[in-house]
Design an enzyme around this catalytic site. Structure first.
Site: not given
Ligand SMILES: *Cc1c(COP(=O)(O)O)cnc(C)c1O
Length: 410
Positions: A227, A268-269, A311, A337-338
């Site tokens: 995130g 977890e990027p 989004y 076509c949207e």
């Molecule tokens: C999607 C996701 C991420 C990565 O999110 P980003 O916003 O792309 O960094 C990390 N962990 C989990 C569990 C996710 O579902």
């Protein structure tokens, strides 16, 4: 993408020449940017033992996965097929974390059989897991810390109404299930949203996670999820990686002391590693003036890049065919076509039919969210590495659209 001598280049290769060689629309990725981002994050967390697990749902082309593995990363998968893709790219099961939500117990069992690290995000599944495996498989538990994080509600996953994770308020129930089946909890996890720019919210989440972690004597690591925000708009602030890394490292090291064992940090990027590495190149089909606005209609649409429509995401757009054209306002739209407008009011150098437009930040959630809507094939993907462009996925054709269809005589 960089402007060099009045030409846009990607990893040193002329962007227009890529369109000539491989056609449009096309996704192009630059390994140098992925490396830069990886090293930035790795350095930021150098004060604590850490693992970077690339969240491959952002971009899962196998050549990209191989490159990211070569940097030293592990991988975060959200489906069995992502695990299989990772293994095809050379990741070992020990390097893969499986973070599904609302999957069947059947799918979970298959992931266990593949030997990957397991993350469970709800109590009913945890109960089944406990009955089947007891304490024989080390487990991470996804916690929902109930904080509002992320760029907007659609990409916020740690608030009270979110489907993700075990609520912090269900600690008692969680502990009861863990105890009943002697489940071996080695980690707690949170992933509270995408495009988090604020260090405070990450640290607040971390405090809650550490509080939860105190309940598990076998704890080995804390998984802070992904995130981290990158800049999308010119002037946008990215997540202050160094600041967050230093503060989290200090906090976790303190917790390690309290526990009397070294607790690792897992990250977890997704977006952070690959968003800026990707550019989506499209060709302008039509420039259409109406009484209200001027449309630049391109040979793509929500079938290839859905983030603006899904989004309301901002993607910076440049007309790379007419750098010196006078600035004018356009509504950049697709051919679906949207109402698939990529941008409603965007100043661009004069757009002429045939001009190539480049969408920035197209590395994350671009190709992986694409579809065959309107029976249009998905685009090709190209990877630029050390100044050389490699085709890493061919453009789909009518055959791909017909694949799996069964024609019955009625
Ligand atoms: C999607 C996701 C991420 C990565 O999110 P980003 O916003 O792309 O960094 C990390 N962990 C989990 C569990 C996710 O579902």
């Amino acid at each position: 993408m960089e402007l060099v001598n009045n030409r846009y280049t990607i990893g040193g290769v002329d962007a227009l020449s890529l369109v000539e060689e491989f056609g449009a629309p096309i996704y192009v990725y630059d390994t140098a940017i992925i490396r830069r981002q990886y090293e930035m994050l790795d350095t930021a967390f150098s004060g604590v033992r850490h693992k970077i697990k690339y969240a491959c749902k952002a971009l899962n082309n196998i050549s990209i996965l191989k490159f990211i593995r070569s940097l030293g990363a592990g991988l975060d998968a959200v489906s069995l097929n992502e695990i299989h893709l990772a293994m095809q790219a050379g990741f070992t099961s020990q390097e893969i974390m499986y973070t599904p939500n609302c999957v069947s117990f059947e799918e979970l069992k298959q992931a266990v059989a593949l030997g990957v690290a397991m993350n469970i995000d709800n109590l009913p599944l945890l109960e089944q897991f406990g009955k089947e495996y007891g304490g024989s498989i080390p487990l991470c538990i996804r916690i929902n810390p109930h904080i509002m994080a992320g760029g907007n509600l659609k990409i916020s996953t740690g608030h009270v109404d979110s489907k993700f994770g075990v609520s912090v308020h269900q600690l008692e129930e969680l502990l009861a299930v863990v105890e009943a089946h002697s489940i071996n909890v080695v980690a707690v996890h949170m992933h509270t949203g995408s495009e988090i720019a604020d260090a405070e919210i990450i640290l607040k989440g971390a405090e809650i996670l550490i509080e939860m972690a105190r309940n598990f004597p076998n704890l080995q690591y804390l998984d802070f999820g992904g995130g981290m925000k990158v800049a999308y708009k010119p002037g946008d602030k990215a997540v202050p990686t160094l600041d967050i890394g230093a503060k989290l490292a200090e906090r976790v090291n303190e917790f390690s002391k309290e526990r009397g064992r070294e607790i690792e940090v897992w990250l977890e990027p997704g977006k952070f590693l690959v968003s800026e590495a990707g550019t989506f190149l499209v060709r302008t089909n039509v420039v259409k003036r109406t009484p209200a606005r001027t449309f630049a209609g391109v040979d793509s649409g929500l079938n290839h890049l859905i983030r603006p429509m899904f989004y309301d995401a901002y993607h910076h757009i440049a007309n790379i065919s007419n750098l010196t054209g006078t600035q004018q306002q356009y509504t950049v739209c697709g051919y679906i076509c949207e109402t698939d407008n990529f941008a409603w009011d965007r100043d661009l150098a004069e757009v002429r039919e045939g001009d190539v437009l480049a969408f920035h930040n197209a590395g994350a959630y671009g190709f992986t969210m694409s579809s065959q809507y309107n029976a249009r094939p998905r685009p090709a993907e190209v990877l630029v590495h050390n100044g050389k462009a490699h085709l890493i996925r061919t453009r789909e054709t009518l055959e791909d659209i017909l694949r799996n269809q069964i024609v019955v005589e009625l």
